[in-house]
Design a protein around this motif. Structure first.
Motif, PDB file in Angstrom:
ATOM      1  N   GLY A  36     -28.160  12.306 -10.068  1.00 27.12           N
ATOM      2  CA  GLY A  36     -28.564  10.994 -10.586  1.00 27.12           C
ATOM      3  C   GLY A  36     -29.900  11.006 -11.313  1.00 27.12           C
ATOM      4  N   LYS A  39     -29.456  14.471 -15.617  1.00 26.36           N
ATOM      5  CA  LYS A  39     -29.078  15.744 -16.256  1.00 26.36           C
ATOM      6  C   LYS A  39     -27.882  15.588 -17.198  1.00 26.36           C
ATOM      7  CE  LYS A  39     -28.354  17.712 -12.261  1.00 26.36           C
ATOM      8  NZ  LYS A  39     -28.632  16.553 -11.412  1.00 26.36           N
ATOM      9  N   SER A  40     -26.785  15.026 -16.688  1.00 28.40           N
ATOM     10  CA  SER A  40     -25.559  14.917 -17.501  1.00 28.40           C
ATOM     11  C   SER A  40     -25.777  13.997 -18.691  1.00 28.40           C
ATOM     12  CB  SER A  40     -24.394  14.366 -16.671  1.00 28.40           C
ATOM     13  OG  SER A  40     -24.235  15.117 -15.522  1.00 28.40           O
ATOM     14  N   THR A  41     -26.492  12.897 -18.453  1.00 31.93           N
ATOM     15  CA  THR A  41     -26.761  11.945 -19.537  1.00 31.93           C
ATOM     16  C   THR A  41     -27.522  12.644 -20.661  1.00 31.93           C
ATOM     17  OG1 THR A  41     -26.905  10.179 -17.898  1.00 31.93           O
ATOM     18  CG2 THR A  41     -27.887   9.728 -20.056  1.00 31.93           C
TER      19      THR A  41
HETATM   20  P1  ADP Z   1     -27.054  13.633 -13.004  1.00 34.23           P
HETATM   21  O1  ADP Z   1     -26.219  14.318 -14.042  1.00 34.23           O
HETATM   22  O2  ADP Z   1     -28.438  14.221 -12.891  1.00 34.23           O
HETATM   23  O3  ADP Z   1     -26.383  13.538 -11.679  1.00 34.23           O
HETATM   24  P2  ADP Z   1     -26.490  11.231 -14.514  1.00 34.23           P
HETATM   25  O4  ADP Z   1     -26.873  11.620 -15.897  1.00 34.23           O
HETATM   26  O5  ADP Z   1     -25.036  11.276 -14.169  1.00 34.23           O
HETATM   27  O6  ADP Z   1     -27.327  12.116 -13.483  1.00 34.23           O
HETATM   28  O7  ADP Z   1     -27.047   9.787 -14.168  1.00 34.23           O
HETATM   29  C1  ADP Z   1     -28.336   9.346 -14.532  1.00 34.23           C
HETATM   30  C2  ADP Z   1     -28.386   7.829 -14.604  1.00 34.23           C
HETATM   31  O8  ADP Z   1     -29.725   7.413 -14.852  1.00 34.23           O
HETATM   32  C3  ADP Z   1     -27.514   7.255 -15.719  1.00 34.23           C
HETATM   33  O9  ADP Z   1     -26.921   6.063 -15.277  1.00 34.23           O
HETATM   34  C4  ADP Z   1     -28.543   6.957 -16.823  1.00 34.23           C
HETATM   35  O10 ADP Z   1     -28.138   5.902 -17.677  1.00 34.23           O
HETATM   36  C5  ADP Z   1     -29.773   6.568 -16.002  1.00 34.23           C
HETATM   37  N1  ADP Z   1     -31.054   6.802 -16.706  1.00 34.23           N
HETATM   38  C6  ADP Z   1     -32.069   5.900 -16.813  1.00 34.23           C
HETATM   39  N2  ADP Z   1     -33.099   6.392 -17.513  1.00 34.23           N
HETATM   40  C7  ADP Z   1     -32.753   7.644 -17.861  1.00 34.23           C
HETATM   41  C8  ADP Z   1     -33.412   8.666 -18.634  1.00 34.23           C
HETATM   42  N3  ADP Z   1     -34.641   8.497 -19.154  1.00 34.23           N
HETATM   43  N4  ADP Z   1     -32.767   9.855 -18.811  1.00 34.23           N
HETATM   44  C9  ADP Z   1     -31.531  10.042 -18.271  1.00 34.23           C
HETATM   45  N5  ADP Z   1     -30.854   9.116 -17.551  1.00 34.23           N
HETATM   46  C10 ADP Z   1     -31.450   7.923 -17.328  1.00 34.23           C
END
Ligand code: ADP
Length: 202
Positions: A36, A39-41
């Motif tokens: 969360g 990373k994926s985003t």
């Molecule tokens: P992970 O892959 O690390 O488990 P995700 O990318 O699935 O995390 O989720 C990150 C969440 O945080 C998403 O809902 C995204 O929209 C939110 N978010 C808020 N601010 C940011 C940012 N600056 N960079 C990346 N994600 C962010």
């Protein structure tokens, strides 16, 4: 190594020929951080931005790799290490083919991040810590995992029952904080570093 295995590295076309074809320098951007943290985003946005600029990119994502190549592995220390070892070996293959690789895995242990670095080679990897606190990640709870960890439905949850080791002050890892910056700003900061680093010098 098994005595009947005869590697063919010498006869294979070298990395330079591949990079001449892709027109870039292969490199791994090893993104790690809590579930969360973003990373994926960021990996998804980076991949799109790089492809728009005609770069050759391969994204390796935690859940995808765990559902296929590493589907036989669990979350014990031994399995987590083997998970990282295989990912690093795959990333290296792509770098040798002249690709930019973006990996997106929690990779909580310094020891395993160093293992990835030793497999890929120090000059070919940049470790990027995607930073967000446990509190913020549990509020985002994108996949509902934090709620399950709280109720005890998930064991060995990273950041709760199982340690996440932040980079040490002497580590050269990049830090991208996703709590204080928007997604757009984080992507821009990353691209400003990635683009020049993967430019092929003639
Ligand atoms: P992970 O892959 O690390 O488990 P995700 O990318 O699935 O995390 O989720 C990150 C969440 O945080 C998403 O809902 C995204 O929209 C939110 N978010 C808020 N601010 C940011 C940012 N600056 N960079 C990346 N994600 C962010």
């Amino acid at each position: 190594m098994n005595e009947n295995i005869h590697t063919e590295f010498k006869r294979m076309l070298g990395r330079d020929s591949k990079e001449a074809q892709t027109g870039q320098k292969g490199h791994v951007f090893w993104m790690y951080g809590l579930s969360g943290s973003g990373k994926s985003t960021l990996a998804d946005r980076l991949e799109r931005s790089l492809v728009e600029r005609n770069r050759f990119v391969k994204l390796l994502d935690g859940d995808n790799v765990r559902s296929a190549l590493n589907g036989d592995l669990g979350f014990s220390d031994v399995d987590r290490k083997e998970n990282i070892r295989r990912i690093a070996e795959v990333a290296k293959l792509f770098v040798e083919a002249g690709f930019i690789v973006i990996t997106s895995f929690i990779c909580p242990k310094i020891e395993n991040r160093l293992l990835a670095e030793s497999i890929i080679g120090t000059g070919d990897i940049s470790k990027v810590y995607i930073e967000a606190s446990y509190k913020t990640c549990s509020e985002r709870d994108v996949k509902g995992l934090y709620a399950k960890a709280k109720s005890g439905d998930i064991k060995q949850f990273t950041g709760k029952d199982s340690d996440f080791e932040s980079p040490l002050s002497e580590d050269s890892d990049w830090i991208i904080n996703t709590e204080n910056s928007t997604i757009d700003t984080c992507v821009e900061n990353l691209l400003n570093k990635i683009l020049p680093m993967t430019e092929r010098k003639h």
